[in-house]
Design a protein around this motif. Structure first.
Motif, PDB file in Angstrom:
ATOM      1  N   GLN A  49       0.838  -1.189   0.000  1.00 36.41           N
ATOM      2  CA  GLN A  49       0.000   0.000   0.000  1.00 36.41           C
ATOM      3  C   GLN A  49       0.879   1.247   0.000  1.00 36.41           C
ATOM      4  O   GLN A  49       1.995   1.230   0.516  1.00 36.41           O
ATOM      5  CB  GLN A  49      -0.854   0.030   1.259  1.00 36.41           C
ATOM      6  N   ALA A  50       0.363   2.322  -0.532  1.00 33.97           N
ATOM      7  CA  ALA A  50       1.084   3.597  -0.464  1.00 33.97           C
ATOM      8  C   ALA A  50       0.063   4.715  -0.632  1.00 33.97           C
ATOM      9  O   ALA A  50      -1.039   4.495  -1.120  1.00 33.97           O
ATOM     10  CB  ALA A  50       2.141   3.691  -1.544  1.00 33.97           C
ATOM     11  N   ARG A  51       0.440   5.914  -0.196  1.00 28.38           N
ATOM     12  CA  ARG A  51      -0.492   7.047  -0.299  1.00 28.38           C
ATOM     13  C   ARG A  51      -0.564   7.575  -1.723  1.00 28.38           C
ATOM     14  O   ARG A  51      -1.538   8.171  -2.118  1.00 28.38           O
ATOM     15  CB  ARG A  51      -0.057   8.155   0.652  1.00 28.38           C
ATOM     16  N   ALA A  52       0.525   7.397  -2.459  1.00 32.01           N
ATOM     17  CA  ALA A  52       0.532   7.823  -3.862  1.00 32.01           C
ATOM     18  C   ALA A  52       1.476   6.920  -4.634  1.00 32.01           C
ATOM     19  O   ALA A  52       2.318   6.237  -4.040  1.00 32.01           O
ATOM     20  CB  ALA A  52       0.982   9.277  -3.980  1.00 32.01           C
ATOM     21  N   CYS A  53       1.313   6.937  -5.954  1.00 35.40           N
ATOM     22  CA  CYS A  53       2.127   6.025  -6.765  1.00 35.40           C
ATOM     23  C   CYS A  53       2.547   6.694  -8.071  1.00 35.40           C
ATOM     24  O   CYS A  53       1.780   7.462  -8.664  1.00 35.40           O
ATOM     25  CB  CYS A  53       1.314   4.761  -7.046  1.00 35.40           C
ATOM     26  N   GLN A  69       4.422  15.758  -7.561  1.00 36.37           N
ATOM     27  CA  GLN A  69       2.972  15.645  -7.429  1.00 36.37           C
ATOM     28  C   GLN A  69       2.601  14.499  -6.489  1.00 36.37           C
ATOM     29  O   GLN A  69       1.698  14.627  -5.661  1.00 36.37           O
ATOM     30  CB  GLN A  69       2.334  15.420  -8.809  1.00 36.37           C
ATOM     31  N   ALA A  70       3.304  13.395  -6.624  1.00 38.92           N
ATOM     32  CA  ALA A  70       3.008  12.236  -5.770  1.00 38.92           C
ATOM     33  C   ALA A  70       3.316  12.570  -4.310  1.00 38.92           C
ATOM     34  O   ALA A  70       2.548  12.223  -3.398  1.00 38.92           O
ATOM     35  CB  ALA A  70       3.811  11.025  -6.222  1.00 38.92           C
ATOM     36  N   ALA A  71       4.433  13.259  -4.084  1.00 39.92           N
ATOM     37  CA  ALA A  71       4.784  13.635  -2.709  1.00 39.92           C
ATOM     38  C   ALA A  71       3.722  14.580  -2.143  1.00 39.92           C
ATOM     39  O   ALA A  71       3.278  14.420  -0.995  1.00 39.92           O
ATOM     40  CB  ALA A  71       6.157  14.305  -2.688  1.00 39.92           C
ATOM     41  N   ALA A  72       3.299  15.547  -2.951  1.00 41.61           N
ATOM     42  CA  ALA A  72       2.286  16.504  -2.483  1.00 41.61           C
ATOM     43  C   ALA A  72       0.992  15.778  -2.142  1.00 41.61           C
ATOM     44  O   ALA A  72       0.378  16.028  -1.087  1.00 41.61           O
ATOM     45  CB  ALA A  72       2.050  17.567  -3.554  1.00 41.61           C
ATOM     46  N   ALA A  73       0.586  14.847  -3.032  1.00 46.41           N
ATOM     47  CA  ALA A  73      -0.659  14.104  -2.790  1.00 46.41           C
ATOM     48  C   ALA A  73      -0.541  13.271  -1.510  1.00 46.41           C
ATOM     49  O   ALA A  73      -1.467  13.233  -0.691  1.00 46.41           O
ATOM     50  CB  ALA A  73      -0.963  13.212  -3.990  1.00 46.41           C
ATOM     51  N   ALA A  74       0.618  12.631  -1.320  1.00 45.14           N
ATOM     52  CA  ALA A  74       0.806  11.756  -0.149  1.00 45.14           C
ATOM     53  C   ALA A  74       0.844  12.575   1.135  1.00 45.14           C
ATOM     54  O   ALA A  74       0.233  12.209   2.148  1.00 45.14           O
ATOM     55  CB  ALA A  74       2.099  10.964  -0.311  1.00 45.14           C
ATOM     56  N   LEU A  75       1.570  13.686   1.097  1.00 49.72           N
ATOM     57  CA  LEU A  75       1.698  14.500   2.311  1.00 49.72           C
ATOM     58  C   LEU A  75       0.360  15.128   2.673  1.00 49.72           C
ATOM     59  O   LEU A  75       0.033  15.291   3.847  1.00 49.72           O
ATOM     60  CB  LEU A  75       2.788  15.558   2.123  1.00 49.72           C
TER      61      LEU A  75
END
Lengths: 468, 386
Positions: free
Chosen positions: A173-177, A454-460
């Motif tokens: 699982q991960a918050r973004a990919c 973008q992935a980091a922003a979405a996850a954070l």
């Protein structure tokens, strides 16, 4: 739970992982290949096409945005998205300091590549050195890297990434990919299906060689197509050049090219010519010969030169067949001797005397011959004679996922909030067909970095949301 | 005369072009065909730009390129065709395997080239003989390995003229042997006369180990694809330490013959200061090189040469250790013993200079000079894209 999962292990994936990590996200990168083969097609690259307004370290003169854009427009025949293309072009002008910070070294154009001295910044040591530098930097920054970790599919929820399934059955699982797992050019079955059967009953793709990694099986591309992601590009389109027929099935890379086509003649296995070998300068024409050879019986062509050409082209990796006479060369190459002598006899007779100069579009051409040879046509008459068998070599495929300026994967025209794409998996948005040196790395670097951010922003954001 | 020279050179080149390649040379030829079609490594060192001036690789070309290679490892880690790729390109290893063959082939007298085949045994034997010689001499000349205080005068143990005769003879022999080897290497494919600029460049490139900087200044590879300057630094310590020790001996000779000042000298005297500095360099340098050598990536270089490489490093280390120990305890009763042991190691080093790793310095310098000359000449190739 990990913040950002990066699937892929080449340039775009590494750029994404580094950017996401620099933005403060925890990152896990999954490379399908074992460590020795890491880096996908990036390990075979050598340069980055860069916009610049003035001379810049290893780059001479200027290569302004508009010229880059016109070049891209020309090679793609309009199969490009101007907004995304210009975004890549601008990013190419200011990404190199960031690349240097992560250990990439640049050098002036290599010998034999003077025509790229203005437009392309070469990686010292080539793409594998770049990949090594990025992996070192990623590990130093705390990016987790797993090799031999192929992903078989994604778990999505209404266009939202939930988890990835690994080949060993594991669920991550991960918050973004970020998807940066390459095209499908190494998947023989898929290539066969995409190219179909020709009028001779042959499956042309069975005779193709793959210039790059064996790990670009297109598993995720297919998975995303099945999941209803928006697709761009034609599966039968690929960057395809004529390479030495003795090249390995995979990973032949740059050295398998044979650069003497414009100095001689090309015939098919019936010893018949099929295209103008001297239409334009070789760097502008090499990429059409893969398809031309693919259309010939048996998907094989033979480049024939005489000793006048020796020392005037980049040395090929394998020595050519050579013979003191033309009939002997025909026999050594396994070509029908009578047809071979007829083709060469007609060609030699049709050559108009001129002043040969392989650095300009000279006046050595054929007269009354079809197909003509427009430049550099000189009789093949000076022994020893040399011949190289060539086959289509696939560099990459154009089929990919539709995306926007945020590198988001789209479902029914709606961008995903936490699933992004970079590299070869989306290059078709910018490069719908054709190619110009170094542009794949420009796209991979620009979109890899965007996708990572973008992935980091979405996850954070999701992490903050969960905490609130 | 010049024409005659040119003709002779051509004849040698022609004969060489047809000389059959050994397996190791053929492997370099094979790999160079791959590299010449790729050229990604051109920025690392001189080997690849030298390669691009050629389309085929005859014996002389292979020997030249092999000695131009510094075994830095950069091209191996950057190589898209390195093992497990089926092209199995490993330029540092292929070059190393030829290099040791060239040392043996150019050695003089030729029969002693065989000493490269079992170089570990060669060094061990030379050390054993060196130690035995001086221990026995000490016993014969003064009946004991220990001295009555006050000690400190080496010439009380071994007469000055005896030392000069022994070391002078061996050293001159080693120089002659190395010079003959270098000259044969040079004449195998002479690039033409050296301009002042070419000679200066080659000297400079050798003295600062330019080609251990990776082409980007971050250094060469050692244990992995990371770059490090430590090999360059330790090599500098070793080389300049060696030169300082040599300078110490040279200055002492001047003191002896010109100033009429016989040894022993006080610690603050120039020969002793030079010797201390050199000894410390020759201690730290080889120790560091040995440490790096033990941690080298398994694909670097030729594993069969570990004995030659490490044996030479160990010999240098024992030279400095015994030299410094001698200095520390030169006034003790153990001085004659320490002196005999030190001279034994020094003798082993001198005697094996033309038949061990030391020779690499000579051939490397010659190859660098060849390159400095060659790269100033126009290429004979007219590749269409240049």
């Amino acid at each position: 739970m990990i913040d950002v999962l990066v699937i892929g292990g080449g340039n775009a994936a590494l750029c994404a992982a580094l950017m996401a990590r620099e933005a403060g996200a925890t990152v896990l990168l999954l490379e399908a290949a074992p460590r020795d083969w890491r880096g996908g097609n990036s390990q075979h690259t050598r340069n980055l096409r860069c916009m610049h307004e003035a001379p810049q370290d290893v780059l001479v003169d200027a290569y302004p945005e508009e010229e880059f854009w016109q070049d891209l427009l020309k090679v793609t025949g309009g199969a490009t998205d101007e907004r995304l293309a210009r975004l890549v072009i601008r990013a190419s002008s200011n990404c190199r300091d960031w690349m240097r910070r992560h250990g990439v070294h640049f050098q002036p154009s290599l010998s034999g590549t003077l025509h790229l001295a203005r437009t392309n910044a070469f990686f010292m040591g080539g793409g594998k050195a770049l990949v090594n530098a990025y992996y070192r930097s990623a590990e130093a920054l705390g990016v987790q890297v797993r090799y031999d970790a192929p992903v078989t599919g994604l778990e999505l929820e209404g266009g939202r990434f939930v988890a990835a399934r690994l080949g060993n059955g594991e669920r991550l699982q991960a918050r973004a990919c970020v998807l940066a797992a390459g095209g499908f050019e190494s998947n023989r079955e898929w290539l066969r299906e995409a190219w179909g059967r020709n009028e001779r009953g042959e499956w042309p793709a069975d005779n193709f060689l793959i210039r790059g990694t064996r790990f670009n099986q297109g598993v995720l591309l297919k998975d995303m197509m099945d999941a209803g992601a928006d697709i761009i590009g034609d599966p039968s389109q690929s960057h395809c050049v004529a390479i030495d027929a003795r090249a390995p099935l995979y990973d032949g890379g740059i050295c398998t090219r044979v650069d003497c086509v414009s100095l001689g003649v090309m015939v098919n296995r019936e010893a018949v010519r099929f295209y103008d070998e001297g239409e334009d300068f070789w760097p502008k024409r090499y990429a059409i010969w893969g398809r031309l050879v693919a259309q010939q019986p048996g998907q094989i062509g033979y480049c024939l030169i005489d000793s006048k050409a020796i020392g005037r082209f980049m040395p090929p990796v394998f020595p050519g067949e050579h013979a003191p006479t033309l009939p002997e060369l025909a026999r050594r190459l396994g070509l029908p001797e009578a047809a071979f002598m007829k083709t060469l006899g007609e060609f030699n007779a049709a050559c108009v005397p001129g002043s040969f100069d392989h650095t300009v579009l000279d006046d050595c051409r054929t007269q009354g011959l079809a197909p003509a040879k427009s430049h550099w046509a000189r009789p093949i008459d000076t022994p020893p004679f040399f011949g190289y068998a060539l086959r289509p070599g696939i560099t990459f495929t154009y089929l990919g996922l539709k995306t926007n300026q945020h590198a988001a994967v789209h479902f029914g025209g709606v961008p995903s909030v936490n699933l992004f794409v970079a590299g070869e998996m989306m290059a078709g948005n910018v490069l719908g067909q054709g190619y110009t040196a170094g542009v794949g790395m420009s796209i991979g670097t620009a979109f890899g970095r965007i996708a990572g951010s973008q992935a980091a922003a979405a996850a954070l954001k999701e992490r903050a949301h969960a905490a609130a | 005369m010049q024409q005659l020279d040119a003709l002779a050179r051509e004849a040698v080149a022609l004969a060489d072009a047809q000389a059959p390649l050994s397996a190791a040379e053929a492997e370099v030829d094979r790999q160079m065909q791959v590299c010449n079609a790729c050229r990604y490594c051109e920025g690392f060192c001189a080997v690849f730009p030298a390669m691009t001036r050629r389309l085929s690789f005859a014996k002389a070309d292979v020997h030249y390129l092999a000695n131009l290679c510094h075994n830095c490892g950069a091209c191996l880690h950057a190589c898209q065709y390195a093992p497990p790729h089926e092209f199995a390109v490993n330029v540092p290893r292929a070059m190393a395997e030829v290099r040791v063959q060239t040392y043996a082939e150019f050695a003089w007298p030729p029969a002693l080239g065989a000493l490269y085949r079992r170089n570990g045994a060669t060094l061990a034997l030379a050390t054993g003989l060196g130690l035995a010689l001086f221990l026995m001499l000490a016993l014969v000349l003064q009946g004991s390995l220990f001295a009555q205080p006050p000690a400190g005068n080496f010439y009380a143990v071994f007469p000055h003229n005896l030392i000069v005769a022994l070391f002078g003879a061996v050293f001159v022999f080693a120089l002659v042997a190395l010079a003959i080897g270098a000259s044969r290497f040079w004449r195998q494919a002479a690039p033409g006369p050296a301009s002042r600029a070419a000679a200066a460049e080659a000297t400079f490139d050798a003295l600062r180990l330019k080609y251990l900087d990776g082409g980007h200044g971050e250094g060469c590879n050692d244990a992995d694809d990371r770059f490090t300057l430590w090999r360059r630094r330790f090599h500098h310590l070793t080389f300049y330490g060696f030169l300082l020790c040599f300078a110490a001996t040279g200055v002492a000779t001047l003191y002896h013959y010109v100033l009429r000042l016989p040894a022993p000298y006080p610690v603050t005297a120039l020969p002793v200061l030079l010797g201390i500095a050199g000894g410390l360099g020759l201690l730290a340098g080889p120790a560091g090189l040995l440490w790096l050598n033990l941690g080298r990536h398994p694909l670097h270089g030729d594993p069969a040469q570990a004995a030659m490489d490490r044996g030479f490093i160990a010999l240098l280390l024992f030279n400095s250790i015994t030299g410094l120990a001698l200095l520390a305890w030169r006034d003790s009763v153990a001085m004659p013993l320490l002196l005999a042991v030190h001279l034994g190691f020094v003798m082993a080093l001198f005697a094996t200079m033309p038949y061990g790793k030391f020779a690499h310095a000579i051939y490397r310098a010659a190859a660098l000079l060849k390159w400095a000359i060659e790269r100033r000449q126009p290429s004979t190739l007219r590749l269409k894209e240049d």
